[in-house]
Design a protein around this motif. Structure first.
Motif, PDB file in Angstrom:
ATOM      1  N   HIS A   1       0.800  -1.218   0.000  1.00 19.16           N
ATOM      2  CA  HIS A   1       0.000   0.000   0.000  1.00 19.16           C
ATOM      3  C   HIS A   1       0.834   1.271   0.000  1.00 19.16           C
ATOM      4  N   GLY A   2       1.916   1.308   0.744  1.00 19.33           N
ATOM      5  CA  GLY A   2       2.754   2.497   0.791  1.00 19.33           C
ATOM      6  C   GLY A   2       3.325   2.829  -0.571  1.00 19.33           C
ATOM      7  N   LYS A   3       3.752   1.808  -1.318  1.00 18.87           N
ATOM      8  CA  LYS A   3       4.318   2.028  -2.650  1.00 18.87           C
ATOM      9  C   LYS A   3       3.240   2.539  -3.602  1.00 18.87           C
ATOM     10  N   ALA A   4       2.032   1.959  -3.550  1.00 16.89           N
ATOM     11  CA  ALA A   4       0.933   2.416  -4.408  1.00 16.89           C
ATOM     12  C   ALA A   4       0.603   3.872  -4.096  1.00 16.89           C
ATOM     13  N   LEU A   5       0.603   4.233  -2.828  1.00 13.39           N
ATOM     14  CA  LEU A   5       0.299   5.596  -2.414  1.00 13.39           C
ATOM     15  C   LEU A   5       1.332   6.573  -2.969  1.00 13.39           C
ATOM     16  N   GLU A   6       2.592   6.279  -2.807  1.00 13.18           N
ATOM     17  CA  GLU A   6       3.639   7.174  -3.286  1.00 13.18           C
ATOM     18  C   GLU A   6       3.624   7.299  -4.807  1.00 13.18           C
ATOM     19  N   GLU A   7       3.392   6.207  -5.519  1.00 17.14           N
ATOM     20  CA  GLU A   7       3.329   6.263  -6.979  1.00 17.14           C
ATOM     21  C   GLU A   7       2.109   7.064  -7.431  1.00 17.14           C
ATOM     22  N   ALA A   8       0.983   6.901  -6.738  1.00 16.51           N
ATOM     23  CA  ALA A   8      -0.221   7.675  -7.084  1.00 16.51           C
ATOM     24  C   ALA A   8       0.035   9.163  -6.883  1.00 16.51           C
TER      25      ALA A   8
ATOM     26  N   SER B   1     -16.532   5.861 -14.542  1.00 14.88           N
ATOM     27  CA  SER B   1     -17.374   4.905 -13.823  1.00 14.88           C
ATOM     28  C   SER B   1     -17.037   4.842 -12.337  1.00 14.88           C
ATOM     29  N   GLU B   2     -15.794   4.510 -11.981  1.00  9.90           N
ATOM     30  CA  GLU B   2     -15.430   4.448 -10.562  1.00  9.90           C
ATOM     31  C   GLU B   2     -13.951   4.756 -10.377  1.00  9.90           C
ATOM     32  N   CYS B   3     -13.677   5.446  -9.285  1.00 13.21           N
ATOM     33  CA  CYS B   3     -12.306   5.787  -8.896  1.00 13.21           C
ATOM     34  C   CYS B   3     -12.256   5.630  -7.380  1.00 13.21           C
ATOM     35  N   THR B   4     -11.468   4.685  -6.917  1.00 19.65           N
ATOM     36  CA  THR B   4     -11.424   4.366  -5.492  1.00 19.65           C
ATOM     37  C   THR B   4      -9.985   4.243  -5.034  1.00 19.65           C
ATOM     38  N   SER B   5      -9.753   4.576  -3.784  1.00 22.12           N
ATOM     39  CA  SER B   5      -8.459   4.399  -3.128  1.00 22.12           C
ATOM     40  C   SER B   5      -7.386   5.284  -3.766  1.00 22.12           C
ATOM     41  N   ALA B   6      -6.243   4.722  -4.174  1.00 22.38           N
ATOM     42  CA  ALA B   6      -5.134   5.509  -4.723  1.00 22.38           C
ATOM     43  C   ALA B   6      -5.545   6.273  -5.979  1.00 22.38           C
ATOM     44  N   CYS B   7      -6.518   5.781  -6.709  1.00 25.73           N
ATOM     45  CA  CYS B   7      -7.013   6.474  -7.908  1.00 25.73           C
ATOM     46  C   CYS B   7      -7.469   7.892  -7.575  1.00 25.73           C
ATOM     47  N   THR B   8      -8.057   8.077  -6.393  1.00 23.53           N
ATOM     48  CA  THR B   8      -8.560   9.400  -6.022  1.00 23.53           C
ATOM     49  C   THR B   8      -7.428  10.416  -5.911  1.00 23.53           C
ATOM     50  N   LEU B   9      -6.246   9.962  -5.505  1.00 20.79           N
ATOM     51  CA  LEU B   9      -5.102  10.870  -5.397  1.00 20.79           C
ATOM     52  C   LEU B   9      -4.686  11.373  -6.777  1.00 20.79           C
TER      53      LEU B   9
ATOM     54  N   PHE C   1      -6.643  11.521  -9.401  1.00 23.04           N
ATOM     55  CA  PHE C   1      -7.751  12.381  -9.838  1.00 23.04           C
ATOM     56  C   PHE C   1      -7.576  13.803  -9.311  1.00 23.04           C
ATOM     57  N   LEU C   2      -7.165  13.932  -8.052  1.00 21.96           N
ATOM     58  CA  LEU C   2      -7.025  15.249  -7.433  1.00 21.96           C
ATOM     59  C   LEU C   2      -5.925  16.094  -8.062  1.00 21.96           C
ATOM     60  N   GLY C   3      -5.035  15.489  -8.824  1.00 19.28           N
ATOM     61  CA  GLY C   3      -4.001  16.251  -9.520  1.00 19.28           C
ATOM     62  C   GLY C   3      -4.533  17.065 -10.671  1.00 19.28           C
ATOM     63  N   GLY C   4      -5.732  16.746 -11.134  1.00 21.77           N
ATOM     64  CA  GLY C   4      -6.300  17.428 -12.301  1.00 21.77           C
ATOM     65  C   GLY C   4      -6.607  18.890 -12.063  1.00 21.77           C
ATOM     66  N   GLU C   5      -6.313  19.695 -13.082  1.00 23.45           N
ATOM     67  CA  GLU C   5      -6.673  21.117 -13.015  1.00 23.45           C
ATOM     68  C   GLU C   5      -8.195  21.241 -13.046  1.00 23.45           C
ATOM     69  N   ARG C   6      -8.807  20.564 -14.010  1.00 23.95           N
ATOM     70  CA  ARG C   6     -10.272  20.404 -14.049  1.00 23.95           C
ATOM     71  C   ARG C   6     -10.529  18.957 -13.683  1.00 23.95           C
ATOM     72  N   ARG C   7     -11.401  18.739 -12.724  1.00 24.36           N
ATOM     73  CA  ARG C   7     -11.683  17.376 -12.251  1.00 24.36           C
ATOM     74  C   ARG C   7     -13.149  17.065 -12.542  1.00 24.36           C
TER      75      ARG C   7
ATOM     76  N   VAL D   1     -13.684  18.492  -4.568  1.00 18.95           N
ATOM     77  CA  VAL D   1     -13.055  17.309  -5.168  1.00 18.95           C
ATOM     78  C   VAL D   1     -13.326  17.305  -6.665  1.00 18.95           C
ATOM     79  N   VAL D   2     -14.570  17.532  -7.036  1.00 21.57           N
ATOM     80  CA  VAL D   2     -15.014  17.546  -8.428  1.00 21.57           C
ATOM     81  C   VAL D   2     -15.300  18.988  -8.824  1.00 21.57           C
ATOM     82  N   THR D   3     -14.773  19.408  -9.959  1.00 22.13           N
ATOM     83  CA  THR D   3     -15.026  20.779 -10.413  1.00 22.13           C
ATOM     84  C   THR D   3     -16.228  20.864 -11.350  1.00 22.13           C
TER      85      THR D   3
END
Length: 176
Positions: free
Chosen positions: A34-41, A59-67, A69-75, A143-145
């Protein structure tokens, strides 16, 4: 021509680095690292943010995917999609280290423009559970723009088995 070559070289490197990072996240999640997935995300999120890219959940974004997603300028979020959140899981860390990771996570969310109360709720959700906020909650928290339909965005939703062929096809695209 020189500028086009430079742009292509930069693009090729970006595609290769992104594919390698996505593979690392996928492998780490499968191995429960989990730590490696978190840092890579977080690395992907920083790359997305630095490039000023938009992110979209079809469709769905869960766990590390959300990190990421948050990098997006427009989300952007499809009106039928959902996002799932929970705190990070680092088995074996003492209470002090867990508290530090919680603060770091909340700070990361806040740095992306997400409401701190929302981030606190994320990190109050146990690692083995998933909290799925409503679209209205996601928008209110920053979270979502915007909510988008399929017609508003380019193709998305590739499955992991499609990534290798997608990367090869992407690398064949001639840039002007």
């Amino acid at each position: 021509a020189e500028q086009a070559h430079r742009d292509r070289s930069e693009f090729d490197g970006l595609a290769i680095n992104m594919a390698a990072t996505i593979t690392t996240v996928t492998d780490a999640k499968a191995k429960k690292e989990h730590g490696k997935a978190l840092e890579e995300a977080k690395k992907i999120a920083r790359l997305v943010k630095a490039r000023g890219l938009s992110t979209y959940v079809s469709s769905e974004c869960t766990s590390a995917c959300t990190l990421v997603f948050l990098g997006g300028e427009r989300r952007l979020l499809n009106r039928n999609a959902r996002m799932g959140f929970h705190r990070f899981d680092f088995p074996g860390l003492d209470f002090s280290a867990q508290a530090s990771m919680r603060r770091e996570g909340i700070d990361f969310y806040a740095a992306q423009g997400v409401d701190r109360k929302f981030a606190e709720r994320v990190f109050d959700t146990p690692a083995k559970a998933v909290w799925y906020p409503t679209v209205a909650e996601l928008q209110a928290a920053g979270v979502v723009t915007a909510v988008a339909d399929e017609a508003d965005v380019a193709m998305s939703g590739l499955q992991s088995q499609d990534l290798a062929s997608f990367e090869q096809d992407l690398l064949k695209v001639e840039l002007i």
